[in-house]
Design a protein around this motif. Structure first.
Motif, PDB file in Angstrom:
ATOM      1  N   ILE A  31      49.040  42.287  36.304  1.00  0.00           N
ATOM      2  CA  ILE A  31      47.791  42.569  36.861  1.00  0.00           C
ATOM      3  C   ILE A  31      46.605  42.109  35.970  1.00  0.00           C
ATOM      4  CG2 ILE A  31      47.372  44.904  35.948  1.00  0.00           C
ATOM      5  CD1 ILE A  31      46.854  43.961  39.538  1.00  0.00           C
ATOM      6  N   LYS A  32      46.951  42.014  34.547  1.00  0.00           N
ATOM      7  CA  LYS A  32      46.043  41.395  33.768  1.00  0.00           C
ATOM      8  C   LYS A  32      45.197  40.165  34.179  1.00  0.00           C
ATOM      9  CE  LYS A  32      47.526  44.008  29.742  1.00  0.00           C
ATOM     10  NZ  LYS A  32      48.058  43.720  28.222  1.00  0.00           N
ATOM     11  N   PRO A  33      45.737  39.068  34.864  1.00  0.00           N
ATOM     12  CA  PRO A  33      44.852  38.060  35.024  1.00  0.00           C
ATOM     13  C   PRO A  33      43.749  38.583  36.229  1.00  0.00           C
ATOM     14  CG  PRO A  33      47.238  37.380  35.244  1.00  0.00           C
ATOM     15  CD  PRO A  33      47.012  38.813  35.045  1.00  0.00           C
ATOM     16  N   TYR A  34      43.934  39.603  36.902  1.00  0.00           N
ATOM     17  CA  TYR A  34      42.892  40.114  37.644  1.00  0.00           C
ATOM     18  C   TYR A  34      41.587  40.925  37.120  1.00  0.00           C
ATOM     19  CZ  TYR A  34      46.220  38.676  41.169  1.00  0.00           C
ATOM     20  OH  TYR A  34      47.053  37.728  41.956  1.00  0.00           O
ATOM     21  N   LEU A  35      41.641  40.995  35.627  1.00  0.00           N
ATOM     22  CA  LEU A  35      40.783  41.770  35.059  1.00  0.00           C
ATOM     23  C   LEU A  35      39.518  40.930  34.867  1.00  0.00           C
ATOM     24  CD1 LEU A  35      43.085  43.661  34.673  1.00  0.00           C
ATOM     25  CD2 LEU A  35      42.194  44.021  32.159  1.00  0.00           C
ATOM     26  N   PHE A  36      38.297  41.083  35.332  1.00  0.00           N
ATOM     27  CA  PHE A  36      37.295  40.379  35.118  1.00  0.00           C
ATOM     28  C   PHE A  36      36.044  41.156  34.692  1.00  0.00           C
ATOM     29  CE2 PHE A  36      39.594  38.730  38.859  1.00  0.00           C
ATOM     30  CZ  PHE A  36      39.931  37.605  38.751  1.00  0.00           C
ATOM     31  N   LYS A  37      35.298  40.317  33.657  1.00  0.00           N
ATOM     32  CA  LYS A  37      34.124  41.103  32.945  1.00  0.00           C
ATOM     33  C   LYS A  37      33.044  40.929  33.644  1.00  0.00           C
ATOM     34  CE  LYS A  37      36.650  40.081  28.367  1.00  0.00           C
ATOM     35  NZ  LYS A  37      36.316  39.655  27.126  1.00  0.00           N
ATOM     36  N   THR A  38      31.982  41.726  32.979  1.00  0.00           N
ATOM     37  CA  THR A  38      30.543  41.856  33.349  1.00  0.00           C
ATOM     38  C   THR A  38      29.948  40.518  33.608  1.00  0.00           C
ATOM     39  OG1 THR A  38      30.396  44.096  32.499  1.00  0.00           O
ATOM     40  CG2 THR A  38      28.257  42.763  33.065  1.00  0.00           C
ATOM     41  N   GLY A  39      29.491  40.381  34.656  1.00  0.00           N
ATOM     42  CA  GLY A  39      28.804  38.838  34.849  1.00  0.00           C
ATOM     43  C   GLY A  39      29.590  37.859  35.749  1.00  0.00           C
ATOM     44  N   SER A  40      30.682  38.408  35.946  1.00  0.00           N
ATOM     45  CA  SER A  40      31.559  37.528  36.714  1.00  0.00           C
ATOM     46  C   SER A  40      30.908  37.384  38.299  1.00  0.00           C
ATOM     47  CB  SER A  40      33.043  37.990  37.100  1.00  0.00           C
ATOM     48  OG  SER A  40      33.715  37.801  35.667  1.00  0.00           O
ATOM     49  N   TYR A  41      31.340  36.371  39.031  1.00  0.00           N
ATOM     50  CA  TYR A  41      30.839  36.532  40.411  1.00  0.00           C
ATOM     51  C   TYR A  41      31.512  35.624  41.400  1.00  0.00           C
ATOM     52  CZ  TYR A  41      28.313  32.237  39.617  1.00  0.00           C
ATOM     53  OH  TYR A  41      27.821  30.957  39.158  1.00  0.00           O
ATOM     54  N   TRP A  42      31.439  35.918  42.672  1.00  0.00           N
ATOM     55  CA  TRP A  42      32.344  35.135  43.579  1.00  0.00           C
ATOM     56  C   TRP A  42      31.194  35.079  44.927  1.00  0.00           C
ATOM     57  CZ3 TRP A  42      33.744  39.438  40.825  1.00  0.00           C
ATOM     58  CH2 TRP A  42      35.062  39.259  40.288  1.00  0.00           C
ATOM     59  N   VAL A  43      31.068  33.703  45.471  1.00  0.00           N
ATOM     60  CA  VAL A  43      30.224  33.562  46.491  1.00  0.00           C
ATOM     61  C   VAL A  43      31.084  33.292  47.797  1.00  0.00           C
ATOM     62  CG1 VAL A  43      28.508  31.923  47.462  1.00  0.00           C
ATOM     63  CG2 VAL A  43      28.344  32.760  44.954  1.00  0.00           C
ATOM     64  N   PHE A  44      30.958  34.240  48.577  1.00  0.00           N
ATOM     65  CA  PHE A  44      31.373  34.310  49.916  1.00  0.00           C
ATOM     66  C   PHE A  44      30.764  33.471  51.113  1.00  0.00           C
ATOM     67  CE2 PHE A  44      34.023  37.180  47.339  1.00  0.00           C
ATOM     68  CZ  PHE A  44      35.239  36.853  47.700  1.00  0.00           C
ATOM     69  N   GLU A  45      31.427  32.838  51.949  1.00  0.00           N
ATOM     70  CA  GLU A  45      30.645  32.336  53.173  1.00  0.00           C
ATOM     71  C   GLU A  45      31.445  32.974  54.462  1.00  0.00           C
ATOM     72  OE1 GLU A  45      29.064  28.143  54.990  1.00  0.00           O
ATOM     73  OE2 GLU A  45      30.560  28.085  53.613  1.00  0.00           O
ATOM     74  N   ASN A  46      30.547  33.552  55.336  1.00  0.00           N
ATOM     75  CA  ASN A  46      31.180  33.811  56.745  1.00  0.00           C
ATOM     76  C   ASN A  46      31.453  32.676  57.546  1.00  0.00           C
ATOM     77  OD1 ASN A  46      31.100  34.506  59.712  1.00  0.00           O
ATOM     78  ND2 ASN A  46      30.671  36.601  58.835  1.00  0.00           N
ATOM     79  N   ASP A  47      32.791  32.617  57.878  1.00  0.00           N
ATOM     80  CA  ASP A  47      33.599  31.347  58.507  1.00  0.00           C
ATOM     81  C   ASP A  47      32.666  30.933  59.799  1.00  0.00           C
ATOM     82  OD1 ASP A  47      35.117  30.910  56.095  1.00  0.00           O
ATOM     83  OD2 ASP A  47      36.541  32.401  57.036  1.00  0.00           O
TER      84      ASP A  47
ATOM     85  N   LEU B  49      25.796  33.669  53.686  1.00  0.00           N
ATOM     86  CA  LEU B  49      26.415  33.630  52.190  1.00  0.00           C
ATOM     87  C   LEU B  49      26.275  35.266  51.595  1.00  0.00           C
ATOM     88  CD1 LEU B  49      25.488  30.549  50.442  1.00  0.00           C
ATOM     89  CD2 LEU B  49      27.324  30.736  51.758  1.00  0.00           C
ATOM     90  N   ASP B  50      27.510  35.652  50.834  1.00  0.00           N
ATOM     91  CA  ASP B  50      27.319  36.948  50.198  1.00  0.00           C
ATOM     92  C   ASP B  50      27.824  36.640  48.808  1.00  0.00           C
ATOM     93  OD1 ASP B  50      27.074  39.592  49.463  1.00  0.00           O
ATOM     94  OD2 ASP B  50      28.723  40.267  50.462  1.00  0.00           O
ATOM     95  N   SER B  51      27.154  36.985  47.909  1.00  0.00           N
ATOM     96  CA  SER B  51      27.630  37.129  46.384  1.00  0.00           C
ATOM     97  C   SER B  51      28.018  38.371  46.036  1.00  0.00           C
ATOM     98  CB  SER B  51      26.482  36.472  45.331  1.00  0.00           C
ATOM     99  OG  SER B  51      26.058  35.098  45.758  1.00  0.00           O
ATOM    100  N   VAL B  52      29.183  38.403  45.220  1.00  0.00           N
ATOM    101  CA  VAL B  52      29.750  39.772  45.130  1.00  0.00           C
ATOM    102  C   VAL B  52      29.818  39.532  43.120  1.00  0.00           C
ATOM    103  CG1 VAL B  52      31.631  41.091  44.562  1.00  0.00           C
ATOM    104  CG2 VAL B  52      30.996  40.145  46.934  1.00  0.00           C
ATOM    105  N   ILE B  53      29.212  40.474  42.563  1.00  0.00           N
ATOM    106  CA  ILE B  53      28.977  40.483  41.027  1.00  0.00           C
ATOM    107  C   ILE B  53      29.765  41.686  40.353  1.00  0.00           C
ATOM    108  CG2 ILE B  53      27.334  40.707  39.294  1.00  0.00           C
ATOM    109  CD1 ILE B  53      25.610  38.736  40.857  1.00  0.00           C
ATOM    110  N   VAL B  54      30.347  41.393  39.338  1.00  0.00           N
ATOM    111  CA  VAL B  54      30.656  42.407  38.524  1.00  0.00           C
ATOM    112  C   VAL B  54      29.582  43.047  37.740  1.00  0.00           C
ATOM    113  CG1 VAL B  54      32.216  43.221  36.639  1.00  0.00           C
ATOM    114  CG2 VAL B  54      33.055  41.501  38.499  1.00  0.00           C
ATOM    115  N   THR B  55      29.174  44.338  37.948  1.00  0.00           N
ATOM    116  CA  THR B  55      27.888  44.669  37.211  1.00  0.00           C
ATOM    117  C   THR B  55      28.323  45.378  36.086  1.00  0.00           C
ATOM    118  OG1 THR B  55      28.044  46.956  38.387  1.00  0.00           O
ATOM    119  CG2 THR B  55      26.602  45.089  39.190  1.00  0.00           C
ATOM    120  N   SER B  56      29.406  45.911  35.760  1.00  0.00           N
ATOM    121  CA  SER B  56      29.845  46.787  34.506  1.00  0.00           C
ATOM    122  C   SER B  56      31.620  47.087  34.876  1.00  0.00           C
ATOM    123  CB  SER B  56      29.319  48.052  34.559  1.00  0.00           C
ATOM    124  OG  SER B  56      29.427  48.807  35.525  1.00  0.00           O
ATOM    125  N   THR B  57      31.959  47.371  33.516  1.00  0.00           N
ATOM    126  CA  THR B  57      33.417  47.619  33.406  1.00  0.00           C
ATOM    127  C   THR B  57      33.888  48.790  32.755  1.00  0.00           C
ATOM    128  OG1 THR B  57      34.012  46.397  31.530  1.00  0.00           O
ATOM    129  CG2 THR B  57      34.253  45.246  33.957  1.00  0.00           C
TER     130      THR B  57
END
Length: 225
Positions: free
Chosen positions: A50-66, A71-79
């Motif tokens: 499971i450790k490869p799925y640990l992401f730190k603050t500032g990580s983000y993903w941009v998703f597009e509705n197919d 667009l929607d951006s999802v951001i890690v605000t804190s851990t």
């Protein structure tokens, strides 16, 4: 990731800038204090899978509705990190084992909503937490065979390769969430989620009705591990 029919398509960089702007002065939350060890205590740490799925603050993903291109951006605000007990100490019972957790607090820029991904053992929960790890709905179990089921979550299938928005991924797990079987009701509808260790969640399909699927695919990302 709920599309707004009246919203114009905005370049993903605008989402990222807006969502990251408030992080500059925000410190990452960490609670890493481990209780003093006793001979009778048992500690269970995050599984290596499971450790490869640990992401730190500032990580983000941009998703597009197919369907709509929104667009929607999802951001890690804190851990947050720490341990929880599996059950309380009552009636002379010393309490349960100590389980390590890693919580990623997330924000959807499109809907301005906050939620978390809560990692413990080999699994991820949506909106997990609680004094005894009792909150949240299971949404993934890493390195589990097809057919694995728990609390409304099941490993539906595996893909050696998968291409989304001209991005090529390997070793992708497709997870099914059956809303009616959830232990904690976090998903409104039956949902399919796609995970890969290099990036995390890369696709989401929500079953809204007969022949009506809301689908979001990852367009770009920046992860910090």
């Amino acid at each position: 990731m709920v599309p707004k029919s009246t919203m114009k398509r905005i370049p993903s960089i605008i989402f990222i800038i807006l969502c990251l702007s408030f992080l500059a002065c925000k410190k990452e939350k960490k609670t890493t204090t481990e209780p003093a060890l006793k001979d009778s205590d048992k500690y269970y740490y995050l599984d290596a899978v499971i450790k490869p799925y640990l992401f730190k603050t500032g990580s983000y993903w941009v998703f597009e509705n197919d369907s709509t291109g929104v667009l929607d951006s999802v951001i890690v605000t804190s851990t947050q990190t720490g341990f929880y007990q599996t059950y309380p100490a009552v009636h002379g019972n010393p309490g349960g084992s100590h389980v390590e957790f890693y919580k990623m607090n997330l924000k959807s820029c499109l809907t301005n909503t906050y939620y978390n991904h809560y990692l413990a053992g080999n699994s991820i929960k949506l909106n997990g937490g609680g004094e005894y790890g009792e909150n949240g709905q299971s949404m993934y179990a890493a390195n589990s065979p097809v057919g694995t089921e728990f609390s409304g979550m099941s490993i539906d299938s595996k893909f050696s390769t998968l291409t989304l928005k001209n991005n090529h991924f390997t070793n992708v797990d497709k997870v099914k969430i059956i809303a009616a079987n959830q232990r904690k009701h976090e998903f409104t509808n039956d949902t399919y989620l796609y995970f890969t260790s290099a990036v995390g969640l890369i696709k989401k399909e929500t079953l809204l009705g007969l022949n009506n699927i809301e689908s979001w695919s990852i367009k770009r990302w920046h992860v910090i591990k």
